[in-house]
Write an enzyme that holds these catalytic residues in place. Structure first.
Site, PDB file in Angstrom:
ATOM      1  N   LEU A   1       1.525   0.191   8.628  1.00  0.00           N
ATOM      2  CA  LEU A   1       0.338  -0.573   8.214  1.00  0.00           C
ATOM      3  C   LEU A   1       0.697  -2.045   8.076  1.00  0.00           C
ATOM      4  O   LEU A   1       1.492  -2.421   7.209  1.00  0.00           O
ATOM      5  CB  LEU A   1      -0.189  -0.039   6.878  1.00  0.00           C
ATOM      6  CG  LEU A   1      -0.451   1.473   6.841  1.00  0.00           C
ATOM      7  CD1 LEU A   1      -1.085   1.863   5.513  1.00  0.00           C
ATOM      8  CD2 LEU A   1      -1.323   1.918   8.002  1.00  0.00           C
TER       9      LEU A   1
ATOM     10  N   ARG B   1      -1.672 -12.157  -1.981  1.00  0.00           N
ATOM     11  CA  ARG B   1      -0.831 -12.519  -3.121  1.00  0.00           C
ATOM     12  C   ARG B   1       0.392 -13.356  -2.722  1.00  0.00           C
ATOM     13  O   ARG B   1       1.059 -13.939  -3.564  1.00  0.00           O
ATOM     14  CB  ARG B   1      -0.395 -11.234  -3.857  1.00  0.00           C
ATOM     15  CG  ARG B   1      -1.552 -10.553  -4.572  1.00  0.00           C
ATOM     16  CD  ARG B   1      -1.210  -9.119  -4.977  1.00  0.00           C
ATOM     17  NE  ARG B   1      -1.355  -8.182  -3.858  1.00  0.00           N
ATOM     18  CZ  ARG B   1      -1.158  -6.871  -3.956  1.00  0.00           C
ATOM     19  NH1 ARG B   1      -0.783  -6.337  -5.105  1.00  0.00           N
ATOM     20  NH2 ARG B   1      -1.328  -6.094  -2.901  1.00  0.00           N
TER      21      ARG B   1
HETATM   22  C1  UD1 Z   1      -0.229   0.482  -1.715  1.00  0.00           C
HETATM   23  C2  UD1 Z   1      -0.675   1.866  -2.222  1.00  0.00           C
HETATM   24  C3  UD1 Z   1      -0.055   2.116  -3.586  1.00  0.00           C
HETATM   25  C4  UD1 Z   1       1.451   2.024  -3.492  1.00  0.00           C
HETATM   26  C5  UD1 Z   1       1.885   0.701  -2.870  1.00  0.00           C
HETATM   27  C6  UD1 Z   1       3.374   0.758  -2.537  1.00  0.00           C
HETATM   28  C7  UD1 Z   1      -2.924   2.379  -1.361  1.00  0.00           C
HETATM   29  C8  UD1 Z   1      -4.372   2.388  -1.664  1.00  0.00           C
HETATM   30  N1  UD1 Z   1      -2.117   1.903  -2.317  1.00  0.00           N
HETATM   31  O1  UD1 Z   1      -0.739  -0.486  -2.625  1.00  0.00           O
HETATM   32  O2  UD1 Z   1      -0.434   3.414  -4.039  1.00  0.00           O
HETATM   33  O3  UD1 Z   1       2.032   2.179  -4.771  1.00  0.00           O
HETATM   34  O4  UD1 Z   1       1.208   0.447  -1.607  1.00  0.00           O
HETATM   35  O5  UD1 Z   1       3.893  -0.468  -2.090  1.00  0.00           O
HETATM   36  O6  UD1 Z   1      -2.536   2.811  -0.288  1.00  0.00           O
HETATM   37  N2  UD1 Z   1      -3.040  -2.736   4.958  1.00  0.00           N
HETATM   38  C9  UD1 Z   1      -3.676  -2.658   6.157  1.00  0.00           C
HETATM   39  N3  UD1 Z   1      -5.048  -2.614   6.161  1.00  0.00           N
HETATM   40  C10 UD1 Z   1      -5.780  -2.606   5.029  1.00  0.00           C
HETATM   41  C11 UD1 Z   1      -5.102  -2.684   3.795  1.00  0.00           C
HETATM   42  C12 UD1 Z   1      -3.727  -2.748   3.780  1.00  0.00           C
HETATM   43  O7  UD1 Z   1      -3.058  -2.643   7.220  1.00  0.00           O
HETATM   44  O8  UD1 Z   1      -7.010  -2.530   5.136  1.00  0.00           O
HETATM   45  C13 UD1 Z   1      -1.572  -2.812   4.959  1.00  0.00           C
HETATM   46  C14 UD1 Z   1      -1.030  -4.095   4.374  1.00  0.00           C
HETATM   47  O9  UD1 Z   1      -0.823  -5.072   5.395  1.00  0.00           O
HETATM   48  C15 UD1 Z   1       0.295  -3.657   3.742  1.00  0.00           C
HETATM   49  C16 UD1 Z   1       0.070  -2.194   3.437  1.00  0.00           C
HETATM   50  O10 UD1 Z   1      -1.071  -1.783   4.159  1.00  0.00           O
HETATM   51  O11 UD1 Z   1       1.378  -3.787   4.651  1.00  0.00           O
HETATM   52  C17 UD1 Z   1      -0.143  -1.943   1.959  1.00  0.00           C
HETATM   53  O12 UD1 Z   1      -1.242  -2.706   1.498  1.00  0.00           O
HETATM   54  P1  UD1 Z   1      -1.209  -3.445   0.103  1.00  0.00           P
HETATM   55  O13 UD1 Z   1      -2.487  -4.172  -0.054  1.00  0.00           O
HETATM   56  O14 UD1 Z   1       0.041  -4.176  -0.057  1.00  0.00           O
HETATM   57  O15 UD1 Z   1      -1.231  -2.169  -0.869  1.00  0.00           O
HETATM   58  P2  UD1 Z   1      -0.734  -2.085  -2.365  1.00  0.00           P
HETATM   59  O16 UD1 Z   1      -1.760  -2.677  -3.256  1.00  0.00           O
HETATM   60  O17 UD1 Z   1       0.636  -2.612  -2.465  1.00  0.00           O
HETATM   61 CA    CA Z   2       2.046  -3.594  -1.074  1.00  0.00          CA
END
Ligand code: UD1
Ligand code: CA
Length: 457
Positions: free
Chosen positions: A9, A16
């Protein structure tokens, strides 16, 4: 063995980080964090990788190249929605799919392999990689039932006070039965604090369908650090640096101050090399045994042979032989080839130049686009005048030549074998073998003239 796939992902903006650079491209130990993720996933034996791109899609793809397939998530509606984008590539394939966030650069290939192994051995439909964080703030919490089985994952922002006290967190890495993953994702809704489609909800959905769901807990919480801001970025840098340094030390490298030594993963260092504080060693660099590096040196894409010393210097894209002595304050620029036993001293810049065996450029010189033979002595302050503003020209200094101090060698020019160049010469014509070239104004002394001037003042 069933087929294995991975979904990375990497579509988020990384709000942030407060950066114009997309989050997953921020480097950890000099390499975009998403590249570490893909490298380790592939090293764990997973060949088919799909990266979800969105923000900065073109740049992210450019960085990853053909190591992965890509699916575009046009709008970032959550991690669950992100995974759905891989459906076209992965649907109807049977096997195990690992889902990883592009912002967890410290998870190792061993952990990915162990997770997949555990998942398949248990016959689970979903396995979440978890760890216990001393401070779990911001992470999703793993909620288990009275029997200790995983029930669901609740995001920090959706958690109750008692759920927030749970220290076991979702690392963001999962294993799924591929077909069931995409089925379950159809049932994920966005009714939560962030209005997002959470991947984490798949756990509860499968559980409610009485599918086997498990957790794989790893003891080292450092490994699963998610980089959401620059504080975590610095932590990731520190952890990776320490991990790499410890590996080298266990292999027989002396690192005087590991906190002040930055060695990129992939750098190869031989036995009994000593690295002093303040060094940054990166890229495709090999350092052979017994070399002494630093203090304060930056070495990128270089081959450094055994027993060579490099102090307070910068070297890039070059080859440096055995028992060479470099520095302090030397700059070895790309495409240079320094042969054995040579000496390149302080305030010397070498560019696209071969320096033959046992030759010396000891002080304050610029030698660029040159081919210097063996046993040559280049005196202090020598300059190859290699550039006319448009083109670069070659200087050849043949074996055993001696170039006097403060000489300009106007290229293209050849200084013949065994010849001498008198100090202060500006050489514009080739010097034959064994000749002495003098190209400077003759000195004339005016007896008593200094006294005459002083009397006048
Ligand atoms: C996420 C998890 C959380 C976990 C944490 C670990 C979810 C809802 N939450 O939270 O449970 O403890 O990671 O680090 O899954 N991304 C996409 N498309 C989107 C949203 C995000 O590609 O629509 C990607 C981001 O680029 C990132 C990753 O997914 O690389 C995680 O997204 P982020 O927003 O960092 O999630 P957290 O709030 O950290
Ligand atoms: Ca994250």
């Amino acid at each position: 063995m069933s087929e294995r796939f991975a979904v990375i992902l990497a579509a988020g903006q990384g709000t942030r980080m407060k950066s114009k650079l997309y989050k997953v491209l921020h480097p950890v130990m000099g390499r975009p964090m998403v590249k570490h993720v893909i490298e380790q996933v592939k090293a764990a034996g997973i060949r088919e990788v799909v990266t979800i791109v969105g923000h900065g899609a073109e740049q992210v793809k450019e960085n990853i190249g053909d190591e992965s397939k890509y699916a575009l998530q046009e709008e970032q509606l959550g991690t669950g929605h992100a995974v759905v984008q891989a459906e076209e590539i992965l649907k109807n394939k049977s096997g195990t799919t690992v889902v990883v966030c592009g912002d967890t650069p410290l998870i190792t290939k061993e952990t990915y392999a162990a997770l997949v192994e555990h998942h398949e051995r248990e016959g689970s439909k979903a396995t979440v990689l978890t760890t216990e964080m001393p401070d779990p703030t911001g992470y999703g919490r793993v909620i288990r039932n009275a029997d200790g089985d995983v029930e669901r994952i609740v995001e920090h922002k959706d958690a109750s006070e008692s759920e927030k006290r749970v220290k076991e967190i979702n690392t963001g890495t999962f294993c799924f039965d591929n077909e069931m993953l995409f089925q379950a994702l159809q049932n994920v809704s966005n009714e939560n604090a962030q209005g997002e489609y959470y991947l984490t909800d798949v756990i509860e959905i499968l559980k409610n369908q009485s599918r086997k769901v498990s957790a794989f807990l790893i003891p080292d919480a450092n490994e699963t650090l998610g980089v959401n801001d620059r504080v975590a970025l610095a932590q990731a840098e520190k952890i990776m640096k320490q991990r790499v340094n410890e590996q080298h030390m266990r292999n027989g490298v002396t690192i005087i101050d590991p906190d002040q030594t930055y060695i990129q993963p992939g750098v190869v260092i031989g036995q009994d090399v000593v690295i002093h504080p303040g060094c940054v060693i990166s890229g495709d660099t090999v350092i052979e045994s017994n070399a002494v590096i630093g203090p304060n040196s930056e070495i990128t894409n270089c081959y450094v042979d055994a027993y060579t010393t490099i102090r307070h210097s910068v070297a890039a894209d070059s080859k440096i032989g055995k028992r060479v002595n470099i520095g302090p304050y030397t700059h070895i620029r790309p495409a240079s080839d320094i042969h054995d036993e040579a000496k390149i001293g302080n305030f010397v810049e070498i560019k696209k130049t071969t320096i033959g065996e046992n030759s010396k450029v000891s002080h304050l010189s610029y030698i660029g686009d040159a081919d210097v033979g063996s046993n040559v002595n280049v005196g202090c302050g020598t300059i190859t005048v290699n550039y006319d503003g448009k083109n670069k020209f070659l200087t050849t200094i043949e074996d055993d030549a001696f170039v006097g101090c403060n000489s300009n060698l106007i290229a293209p020019v050849t200084i013949g074998k065994g010849s001498y160049v008198a100090a202060g010469s500006t050489i514009t014509k080739d010097v034959p073998d064994d000749a002495l070239a003098v190209a400077r104004g003759r000195q004339s002394n005016k007896e008593g003239y200094a006294t005459k001037i002083k009397n006048r003042l």
